[in-house]
Design a protein around this motif. Structure first.
Motif, short mmCIF file in Angstrom:
data_model
loop_
_atom_site.label_atom_id
_atom_site.label_comp_id
_atom_site.label_asym_id
_atom_site.label_seq_id
_atom_site.Cartn_x
_atom_site.Cartn_y
_atom_site.Cartn_z
N UNK A 36 0.85 -1.19 0.00
CA UNK A 36 0.00 0.00 0.00
C UNK A 36 0.89 1.25 0.00
N UNK A 37 0.29 2.40 -0.28
CA UNK A 37 1.04 3.65 -0.24
C UNK A 37 1.64 3.89 1.15
N UNK A 38 0.87 3.53 2.18
CA UNK A 38 1.36 3.70 3.55
C UNK A 38 2.57 2.81 3.81
N UNK A 39 2.50 1.56 3.33
CA UNK A 39 3.63 0.65 3.51
C UNK A 39 4.85 1.14 2.73
N UNK A 40 4.63 1.63 1.52
CA UNK A 40 5.75 2.16 0.74
C UNK A 40 6.43 3.31 1.46
#
Length: 124
Positions: A36-40
């Motif tokens: 996800x964008x948050x994980x990235x």
């Protein structure tokens, strides 16, 4: 300075990567769409974030797919392979700054092996 991925299965097992090598690996993960964008965002610095075994195995699969790409010994920041030898020069010019980044095949192989067996990891 760099980033360390610590195994969630065994905290005594980790892999340390310098930023120059980590950025192309992070690029593989970005292009694969496996996070996800948050994980990235959490992968972009020493965040302390944890990633489960499924994400780790997904990263291993995507890095392995890139590793099977055409000839070359160094994965560049843009995801292409080259035979360029990193001579340690620090490139300060905007047009050549990308030459600061690159990851050798052996490092990619080590990342694959770690991600396949780590049971998830913490980014520090």
């Amino acid at each position: 300075m760099g980033i360390r991925l610590i195994s969630l299965a065994d905290p005594d097992v980790s892999i340390k990567l310098n930023w120059w090598s980590w950025r192309p690996i992070e690029g593989i993960v970005r292009r694969a769409g496996s996070c996800t964008d948050e994980q990235l965002a959490e992968l972009s610095y020493n965040s302390g974030a944890e990633f489960d075994a499924a994400v780790a195995r997904s990263i291993a699969r995507h890095v392995n797919a890139v590793l099977k790409a055409p000839d070359g010994d160094l994965l560049e920041l843009d995801g292409t392979w080259s035979s360029r030898v990193d001579d340690g020069t620090f490139h300060r010019d905007d047009k050549t700054a990308h030459l600061n980044y690159g990851v050798p095949r052996a490092t990619l192989e080590a990342v694959i092996a770690f991600c396949e067996t780590c049971g998830g990891f913490r980014v520090v």
